[in-house]
Every structure is written in C-alpha cells, then in structure tokens.
Scaffold this active site. Structure first.
Site, PDB file in Angstrom:
ATOM      1  N   LYS A 136       0.906  -1.269   0.092  1.00 13.02           N
ATOM      2  CA  LYS A 136      -0.029  -0.053   0.198  1.00 13.02           C
ATOM      3  C   LYS A 136       0.757   1.313  -0.211  1.00 13.02           C
ATOM      4  CE  LYS A 136      -2.091  -0.399   3.850  1.00 13.02           C
ATOM      5  NZ  LYS A 136      -1.498  -1.868   4.439  1.00 13.02           N
TER       6      LYS A 136
ATOM      7  N   ARG B 211      -8.216   2.155  10.883  1.00 11.96           N
ATOM      8  CA  ARG B 211      -7.542   0.765  11.296  1.00 11.96           C
ATOM      9  C   ARG B 211      -8.838  -0.023  11.956  1.00 11.96           C
ATOM     10  NH1 ARG B 211      -2.314   1.037   9.708  1.00 11.96           N
ATOM     11  NH2 ARG B 211      -1.136  -0.745  10.413  1.00 11.96           N
TER      12      ARG B 211
ATOM     13  N   ARG C   1      11.055  -7.095   3.884  1.00 18.54           N
ATOM     14  CA  ARG C   1      11.320  -5.589   3.879  1.00 18.54           C
ATOM     15  C   ARG C   1      12.219  -5.080   4.762  1.00 18.54           C
ATOM     16  NH1 ARG C   1       5.230  -3.003   4.669  1.00 18.54           N
ATOM     17  NH2 ARG C   1       5.389  -3.888   6.834  1.00 18.54           N
TER      18      ARG C   1
ATOM     19  N   ARG D 292      11.913  -4.163   8.035  1.00 13.91           N
ATOM     20  CA  ARG D 292      11.535  -2.748   9.000  1.00 13.91           C
ATOM     21  C   ARG D 292      11.896  -3.296  10.306  1.00 13.91           C
ATOM     22  NH1 ARG D 292       6.267  -0.308   7.333  1.00 13.91           N
ATOM     23  NH2 ARG D 292       5.563  -1.416   9.403  1.00 13.91           N
TER      24      ARG D 292
ATOM     25  N   ARG E 193       0.151  -8.341  13.643  1.00 15.08           N
ATOM     26  CA  ARG E 193      -0.292  -7.357  12.827  1.00 15.08           C
ATOM     27  C   ARG E 193      -1.349  -8.124  11.633  1.00 15.08           C
ATOM     28  NH1 ARG E 193       4.840  -4.532  11.480  1.00 15.08           N
ATOM     29  NH2 ARG E 193       4.211  -4.816   9.392  1.00 15.08           N
TER      30      ARG E 193
HETATM   31  P1  AMP Z   1       1.822   0.702   8.924  1.00 15.77           P
HETATM   32  O1  AMP Z   1       3.143   1.539   8.422  1.00 15.77           O
HETATM   33  O2  AMP Z   1       0.529   1.481   8.503  1.00 15.77           O
HETATM   34  O3  AMP Z   1       1.926  -0.822   8.712  1.00 15.77           O
HETATM   35  O4  AMP Z   1       1.941   1.043  10.712  1.00 15.77           O
HETATM   36  C1  AMP Z   1       3.048   0.593  11.246  1.00 15.77           C
HETATM   37  C2  AMP Z   1       2.513   0.533  12.852  1.00 15.77           C
HETATM   38  O5  AMP Z   1       2.281   1.794  13.013  1.00 15.77           O
HETATM   39  C3  AMP Z   1       1.355  -0.297  13.144  1.00 15.77           C
HETATM   40  O6  AMP Z   1       1.630  -1.707  13.027  1.00 15.77           O
HETATM   41  C4  AMP Z   1       0.653   0.491  14.226  1.00 15.77           C
HETATM   42  O7  AMP Z   1       1.364  -0.115  15.420  1.00 15.77           O
HETATM   43  C5  AMP Z   1       0.934   1.652  14.036  1.00 15.77           C
HETATM   44  N1  AMP Z   1      -0.204   2.303  13.293  1.00 15.77           N
HETATM   45  C6  AMP Z   1      -0.299   2.794  12.061  1.00 15.77           C
HETATM   46  N2  AMP Z   1      -1.503   3.349  11.729  1.00 15.77           N
HETATM   47  C7  AMP Z   1      -2.170   3.054  12.783  1.00 15.77           C
HETATM   48  C8  AMP Z   1      -3.529   3.296  12.975  1.00 15.77           C
HETATM   49  N3  AMP Z   1      -4.400   4.153  12.193  1.00 15.77           N
HETATM   50  N4  AMP Z   1      -4.180   3.191  14.334  1.00 15.77           N
HETATM   51  C9  AMP Z   1      -3.223   2.615  15.312  1.00 15.77           C
HETATM   52  N5  AMP Z   1      -1.862   2.213  15.038  1.00 15.77           N
HETATM   53  C10 AMP Z   1      -1.287   2.562  13.761  1.00 15.77           C
END
Ligand code: AMP
Length: 183
Positions: free
Chosen positions: A15, A90, A127, A129, A140
């Site tokens: 994404k 989310r 990836r 990270r 996740r």
């Molecule tokens: P992402 O880059 O979208 O995969 O987000 C990485 C991490 O950031 C996630 O596993 C969550 O711990 C946190 N995170 C990102 N977006 C949200 C959200 N909308 N609500 C809560 N936690 C978030």
C-alpha cells in the site's frame, strides 16, 4: 474522479509504495499514519517513545493519538483538494472518527488491495523494517483480520470499494489502481 481516497489492505500488501506514486501523480498528499508515527520515533518525541513500544509488538497505537494526527493533517492547506489516507482507519472507532472529521463530503473511493496471506508473510519479512519480525507480523495480520478487514464491508455498503489484485510487479498493480479509480 474524486481525490479523497483511502487505501486499505493487509500489512505488506504494498500500500505504502503504491500510495506514494499515486499521490505524486494526482498531486495530493500521502497521509500515512504509520509514516507519521515513525517520524515521531526517529525524532525521539514523547509520542514517538510511547508509539514505538506498541508498534514493536504489532498492536495498534491508541485511537486518540492517531485520530488527532489525522485531523491535524487533513486540516492543512495542501489537503484542501484531496488526500490519500494510508493505514487509517484501522478499526471501527477510527472509521467513525474519520466520518466526524470529514463531515458531509466524506470519502470518494476506497481502494482495497487484495493479497493472499502466504504471500504477505514472505513480503513483510523481506522488507526488513524494525517492526517486521515473524512474531510482530503475525500480530499485525491478526489485528488486520479482526479490526481492519471488517471496514471493507462498511465502505462496501456505501458503494465506495474498488478491489484490486495486489499480486504482481509494482507498476502492474499501480496500473490496476489507476484503472479502477477512473471507472
Ligand atoms: P503501517 O506503516 O501502516 O504498517 O503502521 C505501522 C504500525 O504503526 C502499526 O503496526 C501500528 O502499530 C501503528 N499504526 C499505524 N497506523 C495506525 C492507526 N491508524 N491506528 C493505530 N496504530 C497505527
């Protein structure tokens, strides 16, 4: 084509990469809550320290934090003619908060990037990270299945969802996204 967009899909569906290219092409800001949280972590802010602990487990950071970040970001001048939200909402409570932030005009389209689970685990592990361990990835995915995936139905009821096959090279998937958005 409206330019108030959401991109939804499991972690590791690509994404973020797709969203970046799409936003550059459409001239709209890429609003990624994950990226904003990672900026806080890197800058060593209090919020960043708080968020890192949760992010390292694969769980969600508190709704209050991310909702405030999104509300502030969407109120900025450069978001006046559109935006692409990536990684938000989310869960159901974030989706309700987003409806409140947006008021009447709402969302124009929701791009749903479909990728089978086996493929996702392989991609996420490649990836590299800091929150990409096997354990975190499992958490996740579980969080996605339980809390985020049900949002697809919510937006489907509103007739907003455009499904895209997320398997394939980045340009091929991007091409599919552009196609469904133009429909
Ligand atoms: P992402 O880059 O979208 O995969 O987000 C990485 C991490 O950031 C996630 O596993 C969550 O711990 C946190 N995170 C990102 N977006 C949200 C959200 N909308 N609500 C809560 N936690 C978030």
């Amino acid at each position: 084509m409206g330019r108030r967009l959401l991109i939804l899909g499991p972690p590791g569906a690509g994404k973020g990469t797709q969203a970046q290219v799409l936003c550059r092409a459409l001239g709209i800001p890429h609003v990624s809550t994950g990226a904003m949280l990672r900026e806080h972590v890197e800058a060593g802010t209090d919020l960043g320290r708080l968020a890192k602990e949760v992010m390292d487990t694969g769980d969600l950071v508190s709704d209050a934090i991310v909702v405030a970040m999104v509300a502030e970001r969407l109120a900025r001048e450069d978001a006046s003619c559109g935006w692409l939200l990536d990684g938000f909402p989310r869960n159901a409570s974030q989706a309700r908060a987003l409806d409140e932030i947006l008021g009447d005009r709402g969302i124009d389209s929701v791009v749903m990037v479909d990728v089978p689970e086996d493929e996702i685990v392989a991609r996420v592990l490649a990836r590299g990270r800091s929150d990409d361990t096997a354990e975190t990835t499992r958490t996740r995915l579980a969080v996605y299945r339980e809390q985020t995936a049900p949002l697809v139905e919510l937006y489907e009821q509103r007739g907003l969802v455009r499904r895209v096959d997320g398997v394939g090279e980045i340009p091929a998937v991007l091409c599919r996204i552009v196609e469904v958005l133009a429909e």
